[in-house]
Motif scaffolding. Structure first.
Motif, PDB file in Angstrom:
ATOM      1  N   TRP B  41       0.795  -1.234   0.000  1.00 18.77           N
ATOM      2  CA  TRP B  41       0.000   0.000   0.000  1.00 18.77           C
ATOM      3  C   TRP B  41       0.821   1.274   0.000  1.00 18.77           C
ATOM      4  O   TRP B  41       0.338   2.322  -0.388  1.00 18.77           O
ATOM      5  N   VAL B 264      -8.754  -2.569   4.878  1.00 20.45           N
ATOM      6  CA  VAL B 264      -7.517  -3.036   4.225  1.00 20.45           C
ATOM      7  C   VAL B 264      -6.742  -3.936   5.192  1.00 20.45           C
ATOM      8  O   VAL B 264      -6.260  -5.013   4.821  1.00 20.45           O
ATOM      9  N   PRO B 286      -2.365  -7.160  -7.464  1.00 20.31           N
ATOM     10  CA  PRO B 286      -3.444  -6.199  -7.220  1.00 20.31           C
ATOM     11  C   PRO B 286      -4.814  -6.834  -7.463  1.00 20.31           C
ATOM     12  O   PRO B 286      -5.776  -6.561  -6.738  1.00 20.31           O
ATOM     13  N   LEU B 289      -5.812  -8.936  -4.431  1.00 19.59           N
ATOM     14  CA  LEU B 289      -6.233  -8.047  -3.347  1.00 19.59           C
ATOM     15  C   LEU B 289      -7.619  -7.466  -3.619  1.00 19.59           C
ATOM     16  O   LEU B 289      -8.471  -7.418  -2.729  1.00 19.59           O
ATOM     17  N   ALA B 290      -7.836  -7.033  -4.853  1.00 20.76           N
ATOM     18  CA  ALA B 290      -9.129  -6.427  -5.209  1.00 20.76           C
ATOM     19  C   ALA B 290     -10.253  -7.445  -5.082  1.00 20.76           C
ATOM     20  O   ALA B 290     -11.365  -7.116  -4.631  1.00 20.76           O
ATOM     21  N   LEU B 293     -11.037  -7.969  -1.426  1.00 21.67           N
ATOM     22  CA  LEU B 293     -11.725  -6.768  -0.937  1.00 21.67           C
ATOM     23  C   LEU B 293     -13.192  -6.751  -1.387  1.00 21.67           C
ATOM     24  O   LEU B 293     -14.093  -6.429  -0.610  1.00 21.67           O
ATOM     25  N   SER B 294     -13.418  -7.114  -2.641  1.00 20.21           N
ATOM     26  CA  SER B 294     -14.799  -7.189  -3.152  1.00 20.21           C
ATOM     27  C   SER B 294     -15.605  -8.214  -2.384  1.00 20.21           C
ATOM     28  O   SER B 294     -16.778  -7.992  -2.056  1.00 20.21           O
TER      29      SER B 294
END
Lengths: 314, 314
Positions: B41, B264, B286, B289-290, B293-294
């Motif tokens: 990050w 996060v 990425p 991670l996305a 997160l979703s």
């Protein structure tokens, strides 16, 4: 008129001791707590059995919430009586004594009183009674939810497995989910339990909220944090009552309705534990409920996530 | 160029045993886990001390994540070594042995390496070292966050209280919050702890998520549920690292940024515990991670609440 939600369970008298005080012969029972909670959201009928010693205050409390008590049988035996104690952290009750009394002769015939039920909640009670109630209805309710406890999982496992085949929604706590499934991991446990029948599993985690498994989807809800918490008795029943009251009122059972129902249940449980017995749930105005709901919503809001996605190049 | 986030703490070698396996001399330490997590990050520098026995793989792992290791001193003493074991439910570690070794001579001089720091994370280490680091900086960082543990609360309480006066954010677990405040109720505990200095208190609740008290506002975040969970070591550090990495990258410290940072942190901790040591956090794209997160966002979404408000006449 048949109420939208019919709850079958116990209506009891409780002796409860917590670090914040104690009460004797306080109004309690799984169907009592669930009913009071649900009554803020939909029309409620309760089927239970009480003794001739059951105080008129109990009936008055339920009636003042608009609940139909026509299905509460009055026995010559004393009322079901539970006695328990909570330690410093209020996390779990130590049962000191259970006197089943009139509960031993409880043989409800739901079809006589409520021949057609939209939403049925089989609150914590002997799984043989729970099964009989389902079989006595000639038309299957749109939603059948069931709550149970470690005692039935240990001592009437086969009977419990029998009735689980017939229900849509199961609510149990974390330890019970592990005990029922034989799995420590809750996602694995949920898969095993769903295969037993209930397409929706709601795992109650007390002050940590609820974890919901609904047809392969997971929903996580925190509990509303309270600074003044007096008596956890009935929290799980109030949670289930608020949840099912909302579901019955909405009529739908899609995932979005179910999630909102869980939030309603969390809010209702927070009122329940704020006083002994049902004291925290007896006189709630729509405004008080709306304020708590707003506060809960505020405490769980972190959206939008787009700024995070932006950092990931999304 | 000075990294946005500087982490002072331990870089260690761990022996860890869980029901899913065991590792010896695995890469570990509070600053190590926090740094690896934060590196996704923002730019990260680590200040720590290791022994001459510290494997080159450790440095390579950190460098491959773009971390600045110029502040890691190499001592002639052996590396700090921790040995611990987790039971069936993985909820808490039993420390089997702690060999401080080189940590006993750790006297970091942050001003020599990073004279100006935007976000400073004082990961779990002796509170006297934490205080020295703050005092060594001639310009106060925009954000100072501190993590600690029961050992320091019990054995260096006064020194800990000294440094707490100087920090913005404290991260501790539930039991430690109760121990530090002398209060069982977490809302009461938070009020007492905030009066000690930190305007923001982040209570880590392991598999139940986090409870955040930020200038009178409460934020509740569940943890991401995992079916395959191998080693909880470093979960709290990874949570704090992800949180502060996001905060440092955003630059702001308003409540909305802080809440997204907590999310996060939760996501990063879920990767940490999925493998032994830092194995679950070493090669995350990425996109991975996305996706997580979703999924987290989906699992915590119950909005809008307007249909509930509608029933309340609102």
């Amino acid at each position: 008129m048949t109420p939208s939600l019919v709850i079958v369970g116990t209506v009891a008298l409780d002796d409860v001791k917590t670090p914040f005080g104690e009460v004797h012969n306080a109004l309690g029972g799984s169907a009592f707590f669930a009913g009071i909670s649900a009554s803020y959201w939909t029309s409620v009928g309760v089927m239970a059995i009480v003794g001739s010693d059951y105080p008129s205050k109990g009936f008055e409390t339920m009636k003042s919430r608009g609940m139909d008590v026509a299905g509460i049988e009055i026995s010559k035996e004393p009322s079901f009586h539970w006695s328990g104690e909570y330690g410093f952290d209020l996390s779990s009750a130590k049962t000191l004594q259970t006197d089943l009394n009139c509960l031993l002769s409880f043989k409800p015939d739901i079809s006589k009183i409520y021949p057609a039920v939209h939403t049925l909640f089989l609150a914590n009670i002997d799984p043989e009674i729970q099964k009989k109630v389902i079989l006595d209805l000639s038309v299957r309710p749109s939603i059948i939810a069931l709550d149970t406890m470690n005692f039935w999982i240990e001592n009437k496992r086969e009977k419990l497995l029998d009735v689980l085949k017939l229900v849509d929604i199961l609510t149990i706590n974390e330890g019970e989910a592990r005990m029922l499934s034989g799995e420590s991991n809750l996602i694995s446990a949920a898969r095993i339990i769903s295969a037993m029948g209930p397409q929706t599993l709601i795992i109650k985690r007390g002050e940590y909220g609820a974890m919901v498994f609904n047809r392969g989807k997971i929903f996580l809800s925190p509990a509303f944090p309270l600074e003044s918490l007096k008596d956890p008795t009935g929290a799980g029943d109030s949670f289930a009552g608020g949840f099912l009251g909302y579901m019955a009122s909405e009529g739908g059972k899609d995932d979005a309705t179910l999630r909102r129902g869980i939030v309603v249940g969390s809010v209702m449980a927070s009122f329940c534990v704020s006083e002994f017995s049902s004291g925290g749930m007896e006189n709630l105005s729509p405004q008080t409920l709306a304020e708590r709901l707003s506060e809960f919503s505020e405490q769980t809001d972190y959206r939008p996530v787009s700024p995070i996605m932006g950092m990931l190049g999304g």
